[in-house]
Structures are given as structure tokens and as C-alpha cells.
Design an enzyme around this catalytic site. Structure first.
Site, mmCIF file in Angstrom:
data_model
loop_
_atom_site.group_PDB
_atom_site.id
_atom_site.type_symbol
_atom_site.label_atom_id
_atom_site.label_comp_id
_atom_site.label_asym_id
_atom_site.label_seq_id
_atom_site.Cartn_x
_atom_site.Cartn_y
_atom_site.Cartn_z
ATOM 1 N N ARG A 1 8.262 2.081 6.999
ATOM 2 C CA ARG A 1 8.844 1.127 7.944
ATOM 3 C C ARG A 1 10.368 1.160 7.918
ATOM 4 O O ARG A 1 11.028 0.250 8.413
ATOM 5 C CB ARG A 1 8.321 -0.275 7.646
ATOM 6 N N LYS B 1 0.842 -1.195 0.000
ATOM 7 C CA LYS B 1 0.000 0.000 0.000
ATOM 8 C C LYS B 1 0.877 1.245 0.000
ATOM 9 O O LYS B 1 1.465 1.598 1.027
ATOM 10 C CB LYS B 1 -0.928 -0.010 1.212
ATOM 11 N N ASP C 1 -4.228 -6.588 -12.448
ATOM 12 C CA ASP C 1 -3.088 -7.246 -11.805
ATOM 13 C C ASP C 1 -2.053 -7.674 -12.842
ATOM 14 O O ASP C 1 -0.848 -7.450 -12.668
ATOM 15 C CB ASP C 1 -3.559 -8.472 -11.023
#
Length: 406
Positions: free
Chosen positions: A105, A98, A170
Site C-alpha cells: 500500500r 498479512k 500471539d
């Protein structure tokens, strides 16, 4: 690159190491293409929870063949250190998440380039790495990207839009990741400087839905959706019913239009102001005879079997094909001649059948050398490959940062 993991050397990408982190389809499809073209591809999975694609009974055996499975917590303590060590020997890293999830992080492009200045990094997300905050952190799947891009609204029929399946966004996005990463790798080999690629699924689908959008962007015209599978603008193009099934056809070209008009009883319209000499397409809306052409064509086709229709259309040089059912694929002579469907062994020794490698490289062909690996199956070999000892690997496992198959 360090010494290869055990695998045969083949294909145009032999010697390239690719690592990907992502679940389901889009990101992994990019990795899959690399693996089938000879690259050494490492698939990172969560330690506690395997890729959700594994719950499917058959598809993973296709989508995860030729891969090496690494189960590692890449965001925590020693797992992060092992991941960064792996990046030192990696040519291309693909992550699907996302928005800027990796940066949030602590694993930024700059951190990765500190460990490998030549690294190609491909970020694949629904809405991109930057933009309006209300979108960039949202999850996205196939239908989300289609809906947000203007692609979905163009598909379906006059009564209702509908997504294009199976999972079009996708696969388009995954292939975009593959091709853009290869373009970046080519440049890196010239300059020695790494690259970061920001692939937003909705932008991929915006580009793929471009054809009729240009009429709106430059003239304000909205293209209507299809009616029963027929091309919205041009008559004689799209899906048609015959006596025993469906065909698709494209009546395009001067000679093709002249000949089909003769066959269906409309020769008297040729050379008129509405269908002047040299007409290459019959506009469904703008041509006064567009609907008449469709009606006569429908009647002509409905009264003949597919084999007769295809034979005649071939004689007229009109592009056409039967709409094949899935069971018809295997026995089709073109499929047989090109081995478009093949078989391979799973890791448990069972036979799996599915699509073969594509495209077909003449001098350096791809190959299927391995079925889908088990969760964590190659963790031990991969960590040893980048210099970890048995004791260091056991420590990662004991801390829950890695999973190995004993």
C-alpha cells in the site's frame, strides 16, 4: 522526540515514543509491554471500525491500558500524510498485518526512513515479509502459527494433538516484537541508522518448540506426545493427581531420585544396572523400570492430600507446585506478597482487576496510569502534538480520515 503527550514519567522507557498498528493480541501485546514500562505508546485504529478486541467484556481493559488512542486512515490522502508526520517523532513503529501489506500500500521501510532515518520498524505477520507467495499473504492467528510451526503437533496427548492456550503464539510473537525492537533501538542509538525487523509468527513458534525437534533434525527421532499431562520422555515429571486435586513435579537430580525411590518402596532398584548410582533422570521409555516408577508414584500420590505431598517433596528438594484454580490465585500468599494481581480505574471510573505489571523493575518501576482509552479519544491531542491546527484536524475528520471524541 517532540514534547510528550500528557502522561506521568516513569519506568525504564520514559521518553521513548512507540506507535503500533494492529488488532487483537500479537502486535498490540508488544505495544502493551512498552506502555507498562513507561514508553509513550500510540495505538492506531481504523476510523470506521474499532479494534475487534473491544467486543470482549474485560480483557481489553488489561491489554489496552496505558495507551493513547489515535483513529486515523493511514493509507489514504491526508491521513497518510499525518501518519508519516507522526513517524518523524517516533522511535519504534510496530505493525501487524498479512505479510508485506504496508509495502503493498505504498508505505515501505524506505518511505518511513525518508521521514525518520532512525526509526525502528517491526513487521509482525504469520508467515513473514517474503517467501513462498502461497504463504506470505495469508492471514494468521494463534492456532495457525502453532499448526504451521510444528508446535501444535507436539502438544495434546497420545490420542490427539491440540493447541496450547490461551493464544500462546500471539503472546510469544508479541514479546519477540518487544525484545527485538528494543535490541534494534539500542543499536540505533549507537549508529544513528534505523532498522527493520521481520517477525514471522510461525518462526517464533518454531524456535519455541525447539527442544524435542532437535532430536528429529539430528537423529530422526520423533518425541511422543504427553500422556495425561506427563512429560513424554522422563518419568516423575509432569502432572499428577493427589486425593484432592493436581500437582506438578519434576523428579530431577541424584539425591531427589534416591529419596523418592525410598519413599515409594523402590529402594531395592537403586544401584542396579538399570538405575545406577548417580542417576539424574529416569527415562520413561529406555529405563526398564520407568513404567514401574510411574505406577508406584501414581499410587503414592493418589492416597495423600496435596498439602502433605508438597511438604514431603519440599523436604526431598523436589520441585513441585499445586495446580491452582483461577479463584485460588488472589488469596495465595505469594500473590498477595508480590501484589501479582492489582486493581486500576477504567476511563469510566469503574474498578478493574487483573495481572499487575511484570517484570518488577527495582529502580524504575512500571505503573498503571490509565485505563483503555475510547476509540479516537486522543486523536485530537496527538495530531496537535505533531503540529496540526484545529482547522487541519477538522478537515481530516470531515473527510472521514480521522475520528475524534468531542
Amino acid at each position: 522526540m517532540t514534547e510528550h503527550l500528557p502522561m506521568p514519567q516513569f519506568g525504564p522507557l520514559a521518553g521513548v515514543r512507540v506507535v503500533f498498528s494492529g488488532i487483537e493480541i500479537a502486535g498490540p501485546f508488544a505495544g502493551q509491554m512498552f506502555a507498562e514500562w513507561g514508553a509513550e505508546v500510540i495505538w492506531i485504529e481504523n476510523v470506521a471500525w474499532a479494534d475487534t478486541i473491544r467486543v470482549q467484556p474485560h480483557y481489553p481493559q488489561l491489554s489496552r491500558r496505558n495507551l493513547h488512542a489515535l483513529s486515523l486512515n493511514i493509507f489514504k490522502d491526508g491521513g497518510r500524510d499525518a501518519f508519516l508526520k507522526l513517524m518523524e517523532t517516533t522511535d519504534i513503529f510496530i505493525e501487524a498485518s498479512k505479510g508485506p501489506a504496508f509495502a503493498r500500500r505504498g508505505i515501505t521501510d524506505e518511505v518511513l526512513w525518508e521521514h525518520n532515518p532512525k526509526l525502528v520498524i517491526a513487521h509482525l505477520s504469520g508467515f513473514g515479509q517474503y517467501g513462498d507467495p502461497q504463504y506470505t499473504n495469508l492471514p494468521a492467528y494463534n492456532t495457525i502459527a502453532q499448526a504451521f510451526s510444528g508446535y501444535l503437533i507436539q502438544n495434546g496427548d497420545k490420542d490427539q494433538p491440540m493447541p496450547a492456550f490461551p493464544y500462546t503464539a500471539d503472546y510469544f510473537s508479541g514479546m519477540t516484537a518487544t525484545t527485538s525492537a528494543l535490541a534494534a533501538l539500542y543499536k540505533v542509538q549507537q549508529t544513528g541508522k534505523g532498522e527493520s525487523i521481520d517477525i514471522a509468527m510461525y518462526e517464533v513458534m518454531l524456535r519455541m518448540g525447539q527442544y524435542f525437534m532437535m532430536d528429529y533434525f539430528n537423529g530422526g527421532e520423533i518425541c511422543p506426545r504427553m500422556t495425561k499431562g506427563k512429560e513424554p520422555y522422563y518419568a516423575g515429571c509432569g502432572l499428577y493427581r493427589c486425593q484432592d486435586g493436581y500437582i506438578v513435579m519434576e523428579v530431577v537430580g541424584i539425591t531427589q531420585i534416591e529419596e523418592i525411590f525410598k519413599d515409594i518402596g523402590l529402594a531395592h532398584l537403586l544401584g542396579t544396572p538399570e538405575v545406577p548410582k548417580g542417576t539424574q533422570l529416569i527415562h520413561r521409555i529406555n529405563c526398564p523400570h520407568g513404567q514401574l516408577f510411574e505406577d508406584e508414584l501414581d499410587e503414592w500420590l493418589a492416597n495423600q492430600p496435596i498439602t502433605a505431598v508438597l511438604k514431603r517433596l519440599s523436604e526431598l528438594n523436589i520441585a513441585s507446585a499445586k495446580v491452582l484454580t483461577i479463584p485460588e490465585l488472589e488469596g495465595n500468599p505469594q500473590y498477595v506478597a508480590r501484589e501479582s494481581i492489582t486493581q486500576w480505574k477504567t476511563m469510566s471510573g469503574e474498578t478493574c482487576k487483573g495481572p499487575n505489571i511484570m517484570p518488577k523493575f527495582k529502580n524504575n518501576p512500571g505503573k498503571i496510569w490509565r485505563g483503555m482509552p475510547a476509540h479516537g479519544m486522543d486523536t485530537n491531542a496527538i495530531l496537535k502534538n505533531i503540529g496540526y491546527s484545529d482547522e487541519q484536524i477538522r478537515e481530516l475528520v470531515d473527510k472521514g480520515l480521522a475520528k475524534i471524541v468531542e
